[in-house]
Design a protein around this motif. Structure first.
Motif, short mmCIF file in Angstrom:
data_model
loop_
_atom_site.label_atom_id
_atom_site.label_comp_id
_atom_site.label_asym_id
_atom_site.label_seq_id
_atom_site.Cartn_x
_atom_site.Cartn_y
_atom_site.Cartn_z
N GLU A 127 0.82 -1.20 0.00
CA GLU A 127 0.00 0.00 0.00
C GLU A 127 0.86 1.26 0.00
N TYR A 149 -15.73 2.24 -5.27
CA TYR A 149 -14.73 1.31 -4.80
C TYR A 149 -14.99 -0.11 -5.29
N ASP A 154 -9.66 -7.83 1.64
CA ASP A 154 -8.94 -7.37 2.82
C ASP A 154 -8.91 -5.85 2.92
N ALA A 155 -9.97 -5.20 2.47
CA ALA A 155 -10.04 -3.74 2.46
C ALA A 155 -9.85 -3.13 3.84
N LYS A 156 -10.28 -3.84 4.89
CA LYS A 156 -10.16 -3.30 6.24
C LYS A 156 -8.70 -3.15 6.68
N GLN A 157 -7.80 -3.83 5.99
CA GLN A 157 -6.38 -3.73 6.32
C GLN A 157 -5.72 -2.51 5.67
N PRO A 160 -6.87 4.20 5.60
CA PRO A 160 -7.77 5.10 4.87
C PRO A 160 -7.05 6.07 3.95
N ARG A 163 -6.35 4.35 0.54
CA ARG A 163 -7.42 3.65 -0.17
C ARG A 163 -7.63 4.17 -1.59
N ASN A 182 -7.77 -10.32 -2.69
CA ASN A 182 -6.99 -9.61 -1.68
C ASN A 182 -5.94 -8.74 -2.34
#
Length: 295
Positions: A127, A149, A154-157, A160, A163, A182
């Motif tokens: 990321e 989006y 695994d978006a919660k990882q 923000p 993103r 993922n």
């Protein structure tokens, strides 16, 4: 639905696109995947990457922060900004004669924000690399904005602040999800994963060539909205007035591949008739990888 889209494109405008050249077997013995070998070969030919030895690329080794910045600056073609931003305090401790310092200075001047303290030998996560690449791309043009989006398992990882960058790279096919959807944002990015993203990013912002024995053609791909890429094909080194370029056909050979065939045109005899321009523009769905070839 797919057929309607293809028909609309064919009827609307001529097109050109990205050429993925066929290459011989990889020069690196540790790359066995043909597609990855082609990507590495292309980047190596452009002087953007190199192996760790004559026959080893170390595709699974972790990329370093220094390598990441140098790779992004070189591939996108960033140069020093006319309006320079203030460097962070940690930049004063960076060795001014280090091989990566020039690229790092350029990145900072162009607004590529590097979070935290700088560690040249540290390893950026997927990321973090995506964010740096995204910020670099923003310096080269007005590309598509993320309007919705994707479904990332695994978006919660994903932090923000990163993103939008990840969504943008997925939207433009610069990055992709794995088989389980993922992104693996917190994993350290490998040399091969970085090479793949850089290959598609460089392909989007820089001119490419598709030459024949009769003409030299350059083409550029720009992402202009969430669904389409603008593709501009231009014939260069014209021998005189009246010479131009024409798209002969567009073949959709699969759901993700299209072949664009072009032909150079000569001035109309007697000075009459249609003189095609020396360029052509098309809007092609971003799902297609396009090969450009001469008739």
């Amino acid at each position: 639905m797919r057929n309607h889209t293809r028909t609309r494109i064919l009827a609307a405008v001529a097109a050109a696109g990205v050429l993925l050249h066929a290459v011989p077997a990889s020069a690196f013995s540790d790359i066995t995947n043909d597609k990855q070998a082609a990507i590495v070969q292309s980047l190596q030919d452009k002087g953007l990457i190199q192996g760790i030895s004559a026959d080893k690329f170390a595709p699974n080794a972790k990329l370093t922060n220094a390598q990441a910045v140098q790779l992004i600056v070189d591939a996108i073609g960033l140069d020093s900004a006319k309006k320079k931003t203030n460097a962070p305090s940690w930049f004063l401790a960076v060795p001014q004669d280090a091989w990566y310092t020039g690229a790092l200075k350029t990145a900072l001047e162009r607004g590529i924000v590097i979070d935290g303290q700088w560690n040249a030998n540290g390893n950026p996560t997927r990321e973090q690399f995506a964010k740096l690449l995204y910020l670099g791309l923003l310096q080269k043009g007005n590309y598509a904005k993320v309007s919705k989006y994707k479904a990332i398992a695994d978006a919660k990882q994903i932090a923000p602040k990163n993103r939008v960058a990840i969504e943008y790279l997925l939207l433009t096919k610069i990055a992709s999800l794995d088989g389980k959807k993922n992104f693996r944002p917190t994993d350290a990015i490998t040399r091969m994963e970085a090479a793949e993203m850089i290959y598609y990013a460089e392909r989007m912002v820089n001119k490419s060539y598709a030459s024949s024995d009769k003409a030299t053609v350059i083409y550029k791909v720009e992402n202009v909205d969430p669904s389409f890429n603008k593709v501009t094909l231009t014939r260069t080194n014209l021998p005189g007035t009246g010479y131009g370029l024409k798209i002969r056909k567009i073949e959709f050979v699969s759901d993700t591949e299209a072949i664009i065939t072009y032909a150079p045109t000569d001035p109309p005899s007697g000075g009459s008739g249609t003189a095609y321009p020396a360029h052509a523009v098309a809007y092609v769905p971003i799902v297609y990888d396009i090969t450009v070839k001469a008739e």
